[in-house]
Design a protein around this motif. Sequence first.
Motif, PDB file in Angstrom:
ATOM      1  N   ARG A 231      -1.032   1.573   8.736  1.00 63.35           N
ATOM      2  CA  ARG A 231      -1.886   1.300   7.570  1.00 63.35           C
ATOM      3  C   ARG A 231      -1.980   2.529   6.667  1.00 63.35           C
ATOM      4  O   ARG A 231      -1.954   2.407   5.428  1.00 63.35           O
ATOM      5  N   ALA A 232      -2.060   3.691   7.278  1.00 61.60           N
ATOM      6  CA  ALA A 232      -2.133   4.920   6.485  1.00 61.60           C
ATOM      7  C   ALA A 232      -0.850   5.139   5.686  1.00 61.60           C
ATOM      8  O   ALA A 232      -0.905   5.560   4.515  1.00 61.60           O
ATOM      9  N   LEU A 234       1.148   2.827   4.562  1.00 55.05           N
ATOM     10  CA  LEU A 234       1.142   1.877   3.449  1.00 55.05           C
ATOM     11  C   LEU A 234       0.254   2.376   2.311  1.00 55.05           C
ATOM     12  O   LEU A 234       0.627   2.299   1.135  1.00 55.05           O
ATOM     13  N   GLU A 235      -0.894   2.899   2.655  1.00 55.41           N
ATOM     14  CA  GLU A 235      -1.797   3.426   1.633  1.00 55.41           C
ATOM     15  C   GLU A 235      -1.159   4.601   0.898  1.00 55.41           C
ATOM     16  O   GLU A 235      -1.269   4.728  -0.331  1.00 55.41           O
ATOM     17  N   GLN A 236      -0.466   5.458   1.640  1.00 60.52           N
ATOM     18  CA  GLN A 236       0.204   6.592   1.000  1.00 60.52           C
ATOM     19  C   GLN A 236       1.289   6.129   0.029  1.00 60.52           C
ATOM     20  O   GLN A 236       1.577   6.803  -0.967  1.00 60.52           O
ATOM     21  N   GLY A 238       1.038   3.563  -1.814  1.00 66.97           N
ATOM     22  CA  GLY A 238       0.406   2.878  -2.934  1.00 66.97           C
ATOM     23  C   GLY A 238       0.099   1.413  -2.693  1.00 66.97           C
ATOM     24  O   GLY A 238      -0.277   0.697  -3.622  1.00 66.97           O
ATOM     25  N   ALA A 240      -2.179  -1.600  -0.632  1.00 64.57           N
ATOM     26  CA  ALA A 240      -3.508  -1.781  -0.040  1.00 64.57           C
ATOM     27  C   ALA A 240      -3.374  -2.779   1.109  1.00 64.57           C
ATOM     28  O   ALA A 240      -3.311  -3.994   0.879  1.00 64.57           O
ATOM     29  N   PRO A 241      -3.311  -2.298   2.366  1.00 60.87           N
ATOM     30  CA  PRO A 241      -3.079  -3.212   3.485  1.00 60.87           C
ATOM     31  C   PRO A 241      -4.266  -4.129   3.743  1.00 60.87           C
ATOM     32  O   PRO A 241      -5.417  -3.687   3.783  1.00 60.87           O
ATOM     33  N   SER A 242      -3.988  -5.416   3.920  1.00 58.75           N
ATOM     34  CA  SER A 242      -5.004  -6.371   4.380  1.00 58.75           C
ATOM     35  C   SER A 242      -5.079  -6.340   5.896  1.00 58.75           C
ATOM     36  O   SER A 242      -6.156  -6.415   6.474  1.00 58.75           O
ATOM     37  N   ALA A 266      -0.106  -6.800   2.585  1.00 57.58           N
ATOM     38  CA  ALA A 266      -0.630  -5.726   1.734  1.00 57.58           C
ATOM     39  C   ALA A 266      -0.541  -6.152   0.283  1.00 57.58           C
ATOM     40  O   ALA A 266       0.347  -6.927  -0.103  1.00 57.58           O
TER      41      ALA A 266
END
Length: 281
Positions: A231-232, A234-236, A238, A240-242, A266
């Motif tokens: 998840r981190a 994916l956030e890096q 750009g 937004a993981p569901s 995401a």
Amino acid sequence: MAITRLHDVAALRAWRHTQGQDNRRVALVPTMGNLHRGHLALLDSARAHADVVIASIFVNPLQFGPNEDFDRYPRTLEADVAALEDAGCDAVFAPSERTLYPHGRDIAHIHVPHLGDHLCGADRPGHFDGVTTVVALLFHLVQPDAAVFGRKDYQQLQLIQRMVRDLHFPIRVIGHPIEREADGLALSSRNQYLSAEERVRAPALHATLRMLAEALAAGERDIDAMEARGRALLEQAGLAPSYLRILSPDLQDPEIPGEVVIVAAARLGDTRLIDNLMVHV
């Protein structure tokens, strides 16, 4: 040979009766239209399991939430029928909403308990009830011997297989492998919503799943930590993981050693992406 176009229930039933008289096995490929290479690849699996292939095209309002993209979902019927015909599809059932839901949208629903309540089911309340309801209706009308669905929608595939089992549909449900772009992005009609900059970022979803699969293959077993790391990442990138989960093939807690599936959804801008990867560890 020209594709047979069917728009009403009576015509569909007459067509199906003819196939039965000739003892032809029928495979159904349900779609919402706006067809791409991934949809057309489903026809290959369908042909391998039947004598005749019929595709359905219907943008199903029951599976869209109030703030989702039902109104702007691309509707490209003539191009879709032409693509199906070029791909050798025998028939297409393209009903109007009034044809399929003559009594309106407030109709009896089919709910698959538990399996449809988490992952995409939690992110999109009511979505899977809409999916199973329209698929059950299509199964009832078409009466296929087999039906083909893409494995990109992994949870959906599991739900339909469970519904078929529980309700004794005499139908073989076949999952077709995910079709991807060269950079790994799973093919989806919604990919066209991505901006040029978002399209560059989008392959990070599949890359993250591959990274987790490699970690599992290398012996890593801290599932919670791996999910958090995914998840981190994916956030890096750009996104937004569901959710991002490592689960058993039936979407329960994983048993290792054995087969697991890494599933993720995401958002990238206004576009919701999903993907999954099966791993044997």
